[in-house]
Scaffold this motif. Structure first.
Motif, short mmCIF file in Angstrom:
data_model
loop_
_atom_site.label_atom_id
_atom_site.label_comp_id
_atom_site.label_asym_id
_atom_site.label_seq_id
_atom_site.Cartn_x
_atom_site.Cartn_y
_atom_site.Cartn_z
N ARG A 170 5.87 9.04 3.36
CA ARG A 170 5.50 8.73 1.98
C ARG A 170 5.79 7.26 1.70
NH1 ARG A 170 5.30 13.69 -1.02
NH2 ARG A 170 5.48 12.49 -2.94
N VAL B 235 1.56 6.98 -1.75
CA VAL B 235 0.48 7.27 -0.81
C VAL B 235 1.12 7.93 0.40
CG1 VAL B 235 -1.34 6.31 0.66
CG2 VAL B 235 -0.93 5.35 -1.63
N SER B 236 0.61 9.10 0.80
CA SER B 236 1.20 9.85 1.90
C SER B 236 0.29 9.82 3.12
CB SER B 236 1.45 11.31 1.49
OG SER B 236 2.42 11.38 0.47
N ASP C 37 4.14 5.01 -7.71
CA ASP C 37 2.94 5.56 -7.07
C ASP C 37 3.26 5.85 -5.62
OD1 ASP C 37 -0.06 5.16 -8.55
OD2 ASP C 37 1.67 4.26 -9.53
N LEU D 16 -4.50 9.59 6.21
CA LEU D 16 -4.04 10.10 4.93
C LEU D 16 -3.63 11.56 5.04
CD1 LEU D 16 -6.48 8.70 2.22
CD2 LEU D 16 -4.10 8.11 2.55
N ALA E 149 -1.79 0.95 -4.47
CA ALA E 149 -2.01 2.31 -3.97
C ALA E 149 -3.48 2.52 -3.61
CB ALA E 149 -1.55 3.33 -5.01
N ASP E 150 -4.40 1.98 -4.42
CA ASP E 150 -5.83 2.08 -4.10
C ASP E 150 -6.12 1.44 -2.74
OD1 ASP E 150 -6.39 3.37 -6.47
OD2 ASP E 150 -7.15 1.60 -7.50
N PRO F 254 -2.86 13.15 -0.64
CA PRO F 254 -2.93 11.75 -0.24
C PRO F 254 -2.35 10.79 -1.27
CG PRO F 254 -5.08 12.56 -0.91
CD PRO F 254 -4.18 13.74 -0.85
N ARG F 255 -2.39 11.19 -2.53
CA ARG F 255 -2.02 10.24 -3.59
C ARG F 255 -1.32 10.99 -4.71
NH1 ARG F 255 -4.94 5.62 -5.35
NH2 ARG F 255 -3.79 4.61 -7.05
N GLU G 196 -4.60 3.52 0.13
CA GLU G 196 -5.37 4.75 0.33
C GLU G 196 -6.65 4.45 1.08
OE1 GLU G 196 -6.73 8.64 -2.30
OE2 GLU G 196 -6.32 6.74 -3.31
#
Length: 973
Positions: free
Chosen positions: A853, A728-729, A726, A962, A867-868, A967-968, A871
């Motif tokens: 990233r 997250v950026s 996963d 984000l 990841a949640d 974003p994901r 984010e």
């Protein structure tokens, strides 16, 4: 005692071919004789049938295979007979059970009368009435009368009990279910148990949501009661949607978590599915729809303002903003700001919303004037809804005399898609969302897409399918003057457009077989030959005609039209996802135009699976799958993010080549939109008046690679590593810079270090002068002390400055530390299990240096939770319970400069503590400690009182960290 090998069922079955990479991995990863069920997800064309047979053979027990259709049952029979040494080892006859028997779910699940759930619910209701004092006969009679006299109340009572039963269906006693099954089904189950069958393979197991799940659980329980394993092996291409919680719970209790998922890219790279690209076409509402949308939002606000501006509504907000004292009495001489502080401490979210709503509704109200304007931002629809919901509960629902007003508010909100219940307000699909989802502009988009495809190098090979949700949509709101949305409307447009009419489009639904007038006789003759029965052309006026094939089922018609598509005599098929979704197989189709509003994993992947079958007539086949989104233009003030959110949900389930970097395979919008297109989309959604939807589509057209290039980019046959992460950026920006760790601490501590250093050097110089070791004038001594103090302060601060410079040169290291702090906080809170922290990485994108990233490895469940949280940590601040001040490292310094450093740029340094870490204070405090260890100085701030309002307002002024374009996402390989 052990049986000889030849006495063990399926022991002599052999597969002499070569297993695909992922098939071999499934067999090695899933251990035999498992205690629980085996649950495998793999796309169509990946060899699930062979995999299921090999898993069953490895168990060494007699096996029952259950399928949803006879067509699929025949596929299993053919595959099993290729492995079995003797033909009689395989059977599809329920009267002759063999080592491997293939049946349909329907044979086991036939009930006596009605659904097993409803029968059990009715019996439970009778038991409840008997327990309340009625006789059993009287209770049954009353229920029968209620079913006739008040059907609505009866059905409501049955549904409530059915929901409860579904939650515990696996624990029902066998005799309860047996009492509602047909005697033939019970007898068949008895035979299965007596025959010694121990393994049950469930093909297309995503169908096991209702009574099929109940029946399978009952059969497995019977096998276990007789001493067998009752092992379940579930195979499916798509998981069911968790949207229907009750039905999904049935499925989850039966098969549990997924043990192995074969991603579509693995099957493509091994050459068993066609390579593909996903694309998006954007459109905007028609003028009539746009007028309706503007009017709708104005009417919604007017309704809420009307209710809340009544004396009762104003009184409610006044009491919320100025609560009474501890004794419940009004304190008239108490400072209003003190009372506001108390209100914000008791219920921060509601009080803040009441403040912004009051300022919107009654700006001249004395309390609105007294509210500090700097503490509250603009009033949003969410604020109005929050206050209205609490007002309706507190003042209307609780007052028997206000029943009429409650009903008025409830029904009025329902017109706008909001459901007011005794639990609060729940948002359904409002008319704006419906208008956008089924916009007539999407039909025109289908024409534009087909024209674009016909301009490509493979124009002669294009075979397209256009899929809608409905034949005719029942909701006409926002579509005045237009036909209702659906398959009929889009077909009519395709039939009239010159370019698409040349593709000889055909419409198929359960009740329609429609063609262009000019194609009617030719297509009718071809279908007559294929079906072996006369296909007639109906009389009519206009550009289209209906064909009639009496006594021919829709399945045979679909198969015949599929053959015409293979021949190229029909090149566009229009239909609904119910008819053209799961089970429809036409390998020649290579272009999908998805006009549906569904975004679940099951529905989305089923549709995409229609285009991915290999085409023997085109060995280099490449599929194009198009989604269509209708956006509100940037020059219209109204916000509605339903369409872009649906677009993101659809693509979050799908893997594809990264639109910017085809060497990467990703899930999410990154495989459908280039960075340039994603940035243009964000400008439209951000109401940048210079951004247009036409620009978006121009970017899509310019970036569209030839199909031949896509075939090369997939690198079919090259080795790969089946690994998922996963991602997250985050992005740097002027308003939200990277998380530099030390600068505020340096600024705060430098004056104290200068003072102490100067005093130390000055004292040493004076002592040396007094002892006669040196001779120095007082003024010169002061200069020496100052210079010495500067040198000492610089030497003490140098490591911190170096670290700060290193952070600026390597911000990825700082974000990596933030990710580790989140992981440790979640682990300490019991949200995730043990995790190898080396699977967490952060790196700067080579092509976009401002993008960082954060990649997360580990189990799927833990990856998603981490990841949640990340984010949420870097997203725009909404209303968290805690904020983390991440530049607060000035403790112990000179307080005036510490105070100054603390206020240089506070909006940049407040991050929301993720909900999973903020529900309990202890978890939030633990997270802040991990942050201090992994990143640097910080302080935890709980949002309450006036200070909370100040902090929230400051935090909301900061830009999200984000990456707005992506974003994901997930990465495979």
């Amino acid at each position: 005692m052990d049986l000889p090998a030849d006495a063990v069922p399926l022991a002599s079955w052999r597969f002499t071919g070569t297993l695909r990479t992922y098939q071999a991995e499934v067999l090695s990863r899933l251990t035999p004789s498992a205690d629980g069920p085996l649950h495998v997800v793999a796309p169509p064309g990946s060899g699930k049938t062979l995999l299921g047979l090999l898993l069953a053979a490895r168990e060494g027990h007699r096996t029952l295979v259950l399928t949803p259709t006879n067509t699929i049952r025949r596929q299993w029979l053919r595959a099993a007979r290729e492995l079995a040494p003797q033909p009689d080892a395989v059977s599809d006859d329920p009267a002759r059970l063999a080592d491997l028997t293939v049946l349909t779910y329907q044979l086991l699940s036939v009930t006596g009368d009605g659904s097993p759930f409803e029968d059990l619910a009715r019996a439970e209701w009778v038991d409840e009435l008997v327990a309340a004092g009625r006789s059993e006969v009287d209770a049954a009679t009353w229920l029968a009368e209620l079913a006739v006299d008040n059907t609505s109340a009866y059905r409501s009572g049955i549904r409530r009990r059915v929901r409860r039963l579904r939650g515990r269906f696996a624990r029902q006693r066998p005799d309860e279910l047996a009492s509602v099954l047909h005697p033939n089904a019970v007898a068949l189950m008895d035979s299965i148990v007596d025959a010694g069958i121990q393994t049950i393979v469930l093909d297309e197991c995503h169908h096991l949501l209702d009574h099929w799940a109940l029946v399978v659980a009952y059969l497995a329980g019977r096998i276990r009661e007789s001493g067998g394993t009752g092992l379940l092996i579930g195979l499916t291409a798509t998981l069911p949607s968790p949207d229907d919680e009750a039905e999904f719970e049935n499925y989850d209790q039966l098969l549990g978590a997924v043990d192995y998922e074969v991603p579509t890219p693995a099957v493509v790279k091994e050459g068993h599915l066609a390579p593909y690209r996903d694309h998006v076409w954007f459109t905007e509402p028609t003028p009539a729809e746009a007028t309706f949308i503007r009017r709708h939002e104005a009417l919604l606000h007017e309704l809420m303002l009307q209710v809340l501006s009544t004396p009762d509504g104003l009184s409610f907000m006044e009491e919320q903003l100025q609560p009474r004292g501890d004794g419940g009495d009004a304190v008239t001489d108490e400072d209003p700001l003190v009372r506001l502080d108390r209100a914000l401490s008791e219920d921060f979210a509601l009080t803040r919303s009441c403040a912004v709503v009051l300022r919107e509704i009654a700006p001249q109200h004395p309390l609105a004037i007294a509210l500090p304007a700097a503490l509250f931002d603009r009033c949003t629809t969410d604020d109005l809804l929050s206050v209205l919901a609490r007002f309706a509960h507190t003042r209307l629902l609780a007052d028997p005399d206000a029943g009429a007003q409650w009903e008025y508010v409830r029904r009025s909100l329902a017109d706008f898609g909001y459901h007011l219940t005794d639990r609060g307000i729940r948002r359904g699909r409002n008319p704006v969302e419906t208008t956008l989802a089924y916009s007539a502009a999407k039909d025109h988009a289908a024409v534009d897409i087909l024209r674009l495809e016909l301009d490509g190098a493979d124009a002669d090979r294009i075979r397209a399918v256009v899929v809608t949700d409905f034949v005719v949509h029942g909701n006409h709101r926002g579509q005045a003057g237009d036909d209702a949305a659906g398959a009929l409307r889009v077909f009519d447009l395709l039939a009239h457009d010159q370019a698409t009419a040349a593709m000889r489009p055909v419409l198929i639904t359960a009740e329609h077989l429609r063609v262009r007038d000019g194609d009617a006789s030719t297509i009718a003759a071809a279908l007559t030959e294929l079906l072996g029965t006369q296909v007639e052309v109906s009389d009519g006026v206009g550009a289209v005609r209906d064909l009639r094939a009496p006594k021919v089922g829709s399945g045979r018609i679909v198969a015949a039209v599929s053959e015409l598509i293979r021949r190229g005599e029909v090149r566009v098929l229009v239909g609904t996802r119910g008819l053209l979704g799961e089970g429809w197989d036409c390998p020649s189709v290579n272009t999908l135009i998805d006009l549906t509003a569904v975004a679940t994993s099951a529905a989305t992947q089923q549709l995409r699976g229609r285009t991915l079958r290999l085409d023997p007539a085109w060995p280099q086949k490449v599929a194009h799958n198009w989604s269509v989104a209708c956006l509100i233009p940037a020059d219209v003030v109204l916000d509605d993010l339903a369409e872009p959110r649906r677009l993101r949900r659809k693509h979050s389930h799908l893997w594809g080549l990264d639109a910017d970097d085809p060497t990467r395979i990703v899930a999410g919008l990154e495989h459908a939109l280039t960075t340039e297109a994603a940035e243009a989309l964000e400008r439209v959604l951000g109401k940048d008046r210079t951004a247009t939807i036409e620009d978006l589509n121009r970017i899509t057209i310019s970036a569209l690679p030839p199909r031949a290039q896509t075939h090369v980019d997939w690198r079919i046959g090259h080795p790969y590593v089946p690994r998922e992460r996963d991602v997250v950026s985050v992005r740097d920006s002027r308003r939200a810079p990277p998380l530099f760790r030390t600068a505020p601490a340096i600024a705060a501590r430098a004056p104290m270090r200068l003072l102490l250093g100067g005093l130390g050097v000055g004292t040493a110089t004076a002592m040396l002068s007094e002892w006669g070791l040196i001779s120095i004038e007082p003024a010169a001594g002061l200069g020496v002390a100052l210079v010495g103090g500067l040198l000492i302060a610089a030497s003490l601060s140098a490591p911190a400055f170096i670290r700060s410079l290193r952070d600026r040169a390597h911000p990825d290291a700082v974000y990596h530390g933030a990710a580790i702090a989140v992981v440790r906080g979640l682990r300490a809170a019991g949200r995730i299990g043990e995790l190898d922290e080396s699977t967490i990485t952060a790196r700067i994108e080579a092509a976009s240096p401002e993008r960082i990233r954060i990649e997360i490895g580990g189990s799927e469940t833990d990856r998603r939770i981490i990841a949640d949280a990340l984010e949420e940590l870097f997203a725009p601040v909404r209303t968290p319970r805690f904020l983390l001040r991440v530049d607060h490292g000035a403790s112990g310094g000179f307080w005036p400069t510490a105070w100054l450093a603390d206020r240089l740029s506070p909006g940049r340094t407040l991050l929301p503590v993720p909900r999973m870490l903020g529900r309990r204070r202890a978890d939030a405090e633990s997270f802040s400690e991990y942050w201090a260890q992994c990143v640097g100085g910080c302080s935890l701030r709980e949002l309450n009182g006036l200070e909370g309002a100040v902090l929230l307002r400051i935090a909301r002024t900061a830009q999200s960290r984000l990456d707005p374009t992506a974003p994901r996402t997930r990465i495979w390989g």
